[in-house]
Design an enzyme around this catalytic site. Sequence first.
Site, PDB file in Angstrom:
ATOM      1  CG  PHE A 270      27.905  50.558  97.387  1.00 34.22           C
ATOM      2  CD1 PHE A 270      28.069  49.404  96.624  1.00 34.22           C
ATOM      3  CD2 PHE A 270      27.674  50.570  98.815  1.00 34.22           C
ATOM      4  CE1 PHE A 270      28.063  48.415  97.394  1.00 34.22           C
ATOM      5  CE2 PHE A 270      27.887  49.368  99.467  1.00 34.22           C
ATOM      6  CZ  PHE A 270      27.889  48.289  98.767  1.00 34.22           C
ATOM      7  CB  CYS A 281      26.176  38.417  95.415  1.00 35.03           C
ATOM      8  SG  CYS A 281      26.255  37.001  96.807  1.00 35.03           S
TER       9      CYS A 281
END
Length: 454
Positions: A270, A281
């Site tokens: 990430f 989301c």
Amino acid sequence: MRLTVIGTGYLGATHAAAMAELGHEVLGVDVDPAKVEALSSGRVPFFEPGLPELLSKHVESGRLRFTTDYDEAAAFANVHFVGVGTPQVKGSYAADVRYVDAAITELSRRVVGKHVVFGKSTVPVGTATRLQQLGSKIVAERGLEDTSIEVAWNPEFLREGFAVKDTLEPDRVVLGLQKPGAIVDGAGREVEASAEAILRECFAPILERNTPIIVTDTATAELVKVSANAFLATKISFINAVSEICESTGADVTTLADAIGMDARIGRRFLNAGLGFGGGCLPKDIRAFMARAGELGADQALTFLREVDAINMRRREKAVDLVKESFGGSLLGHTVTVLGAAFKPDSDDVRDSPALSIAGSLSLAGAAVVVHDPQAMETAKRVFPTLDYAPTIEDALRNTEMVVVATEWKQFREIDPVWAKDLVKRAAVLDGRNCLPSQEWSDAGWDVTCLGRG
């Protein structure tokens, strides 16, 4: 076991098929007849690798059926999973929980005997307690002795593109239970909680592989999911904020991310700088988290998430500005190809997609925009019908003046830059995901721009 799954969208359909794979008899419930009809015939109305095969397998085996009838659902099983959507309220950051409320209401009006509901939807903290009160109130009004509904929370942690694996092989199971005394039957008598034993039986094949299970209160379970998403969003926006500094100094954000990612306290995942996050989301969940904190009087605790969200949206504006700069400031009369429409590869989800957002912004700025995506063309057309959609990569590249790689599909990463140069009118590419072998493209004669890489 017999169980129902209420809500058969992305989460519910995957969960229903996975529970059938674990050996249970499953009834999927949805208010949309078209969706029920499609699933009943073994067709998945969205793209998710591995799910069509699993769905067809268990529709054919008879373990998995679908219905729109709540009466049938209440009679079919005493164990229910709720996976309905909790979209962002229009004009607000808050989550819209009316579909979750409706599921509990419809069940509570019909149940006979002792029923357990496991919420899987991502909801504001405190929702499970409120739903328990709602369900108990409805059951009490019906006056049926020995009838009760217990609401527990079992949040999902699915990644689009890996949903089947994440359901059958989760890295952890979280279960939130009601406080003692919260569950009462139709006669007003306290009912002993049974959710933990039922979930352990339901997930037995998963737990037998030593999958960690965390049993806690409902508030903690609700917060686990939104906190995880908020942390991931923060990590992505952090590296994109650093990317802005790299762009100003000529530094390379990818090398920088590799270096700091070697720190075991940080990790490399990430930390990929680019156009930022999207989907159904992360953006929605961090905004709902902020809204709920405000309702609880703790808004200052999460003010940093406003900047996380702002950094994320700023990356899209940066990409559009770079395309404009490439044409001397004006897009009028120019053709731009955007490779990607889905918010991530291996998905057809265009909700809050950076790729589609950029395509739309370029079009509004005067460019003739051509979009290609391996899976998300139809969903994209419903959002931006005025864009031009090319059926193949070759069609998308032909005679274009600039290429924007906005979703890191394997098909785009593996494009031969020499082949592609023969198709385009002007060999310029903006790598919005830092996923191309930039030196190969430069060597092939392309003008390559990468976010955060000088």
